[in-house]
Design a protein around this motif. Structure first.
Motif, PDB file in Angstrom:
ATOM      1  N   UNK A  93       0.829  -1.209   0.000  1.00  0.00           N
ATOM      2  CA  UNK A  93       0.000   0.000   0.000  1.00  0.00           C
ATOM      3  C   UNK A  93       0.863   1.260   0.000  1.00  0.00           C
ATOM      4  N   UNK A  94       1.962   1.218   0.703  1.00  0.00           N
ATOM      5  CA  UNK A  94       2.811   2.406   0.787  1.00  0.00           C
ATOM      6  C   UNK A  94       3.633   2.640  -0.470  1.00  0.00           C
ATOM      7  N   UNK A  95       4.039   1.552  -1.144  1.00  0.00           N
ATOM      8  CA  UNK A  95       5.000   1.666  -2.239  1.00  0.00           C
ATOM      9  C   UNK A  95       4.410   1.556  -3.641  1.00  0.00           C
ATOM     10  N   UNK A  96       3.240   0.998  -3.777  1.00  0.00           N
ATOM     11  CA  UNK A  96       2.694   0.753  -5.121  1.00  0.00           C
ATOM     12  C   UNK A  96       1.501   1.663  -5.397  1.00  0.00           C
ATOM     13  N   UNK A  97       1.734   2.605  -6.263  1.00  0.00           N
ATOM     14  CA  UNK A  97       0.717   3.599  -6.598  1.00  0.00           C
ATOM     15  C   UNK A  97      -0.552   2.955  -7.150  1.00  0.00           C
ATOM     16  N   UNK A  98      -0.405   1.897  -7.932  1.00  0.00           N
ATOM     17  CA  UNK A  98      -1.583   1.238  -8.507  1.00  0.00           C
ATOM     18  C   UNK A  98      -2.510   0.733  -7.392  1.00  0.00           C
ATOM     19  N   UNK A 103      -7.498   1.173  -4.599  1.00  0.00           N
ATOM     20  CA  UNK A 103      -8.151   1.102  -3.290  1.00  0.00           C
ATOM     21  C   UNK A 103      -8.999   2.351  -3.044  1.00  0.00           C
ATOM     22  N   UNK A 104      -8.420   3.527  -3.305  1.00  0.00           N
ATOM     23  CA  UNK A 104      -9.160   4.765  -3.035  1.00  0.00           C
ATOM     24  C   UNK A 104     -10.240   5.028  -4.091  1.00  0.00           C
ATOM     25  N   UNK A 105     -10.024   4.621  -5.327  1.00  0.00           N
ATOM     26  CA  UNK A 105     -11.055   4.872  -6.346  1.00  0.00           C
ATOM     27  C   UNK A 105     -12.261   3.940  -6.182  1.00  0.00           C
ATOM     28  N   UNK A 106     -12.119   2.890  -5.404  1.00  0.00           N
ATOM     29  CA  UNK A 106     -13.252   1.998  -5.124  1.00  0.00           C
ATOM     30  C   UNK A 106     -14.346   2.724  -4.341  1.00  0.00           C
ATOM     31  N   UNK A 116      -6.184   9.222   0.042  1.00  0.00           N
ATOM     32  CA  UNK A 116      -5.094   8.431   0.628  1.00  0.00           C
ATOM     33  C   UNK A 116      -4.958   8.666   2.134  1.00  0.00           C
ATOM     34  N   UNK A 117      -5.399   9.809   2.621  1.00  0.00           N
ATOM     35  CA  UNK A 117      -5.361  10.083   4.050  1.00  0.00           C
ATOM     36  C   UNK A 117      -6.208   9.045   4.805  1.00  0.00           C
ATOM     37  N   UNK A 118      -7.392   8.769   4.289  1.00  0.00           N
ATOM     38  CA  UNK A 118      -8.260   7.750   4.905  1.00  0.00           C
ATOM     39  C   UNK A 118      -7.616   6.367   4.827  1.00  0.00           C
ATOM     40  N   UNK A 119      -6.937   6.107   3.733  1.00  0.00           N
ATOM     41  CA  UNK A 119      -6.301   4.808   3.523  1.00  0.00           C
ATOM     42  C   UNK A 119      -5.204   4.554   4.559  1.00  0.00           C
ATOM     43  N   UNK A 120      -4.485   5.590   4.956  1.00  0.00           N
ATOM     44  CA  UNK A 120      -3.391   5.439   5.924  1.00  0.00           C
ATOM     45  C   UNK A 120      -3.920   4.876   7.249  1.00  0.00           C
TER      46      UNK A 120
END
Length: 186
Positions: A93-98, A103-106, A116-120
């Motif tokens: 999650x930290x290293x792969x932009x895809x 994840x966030x576009x879902x 991405x803030x929520x993802x962290x």
């Protein structure tokens, strides 16, 4: 123990109660007893199809996996289901932009994790989120041992930390075509 004697069962039916209600009570007591004693068979063969509609609703045969108000758990579970059999961990999650982007576009489907803030927050507590989903899965699937097949698998690697995945035969998973865009390209 959850045991209902034959005499009590007969009196229940003789009083005009539907036998299907008795069967439901017996089934519920069996589930409770099995959870307490950890006495269930995990060797069930999963023949049901796992389907996901365009709204992200997950069904196993006729049973829907219902996360209630825990929309974040539903989002995470849906992401791993779309990407079943792919081992994805903290560093991924930290290293792969895809992975971050998909994840966030879902959120377009689930309404959760818009940025991405929520993802962290998820990344920092992955195992907690995965553990919390267990009760929703157990309560959604009526066959007790079946729920174990829908829990996250995990493996720890010294260099890359924990990786998580949902393990299914691809022929068992039917995703709405619109969800394919959230699948990670390997």
């Amino acid at each position: 123990s959850g045991y209902i004697c034959k005499n009590c069962q007969e009196r229940f039916v003789d009083r005009g109660n539907d036998e299907s209600i008795l069967n439901q009570i017996k089934g519920t007591l069996t589930i409770i007893r099995n959870r307490i004693t950890d006495n269930y068979d995990l060797s069930l063969n999963l023949t049901e199809t796992i389907s996901v509609d365009k709204y992200g609703q997950i069904s196993v045969g006729r049973n829907k996996i219902y996360f209630g108000n825990a929309k974040t758990l539903a989002h995470i579970y849906l992401f791993y289901l779309i990407n079943h059999n792919l081992k994805i961990g903290h560093n991924d999650f930290l290293e792969k932009k895809e992975i971050q982007d998909k994840f966030t576009s879902l959120y377009k489907v689930t309404g959760e994790y818009k940025n991405k803030f929520h993802m962290i927050g998820y990344i920092d507590s992955m195992s907690t989120y995965h553990s919390r989903s267990k009760k929703y899965i157990q309560n959604s699937l009526t066959i007790e041992g079946l729920s174990e097949k829908f829990l996250y698998k995990s493996k720890k690697n010294k260099e890359q930390g924990h990786h998580y995945w949902l393990e299914f035969d691809s022929s068992q998973v039917e995703l709405d075509p619109s969800l394919q865009q959230y699948r990670i390209k390997v």
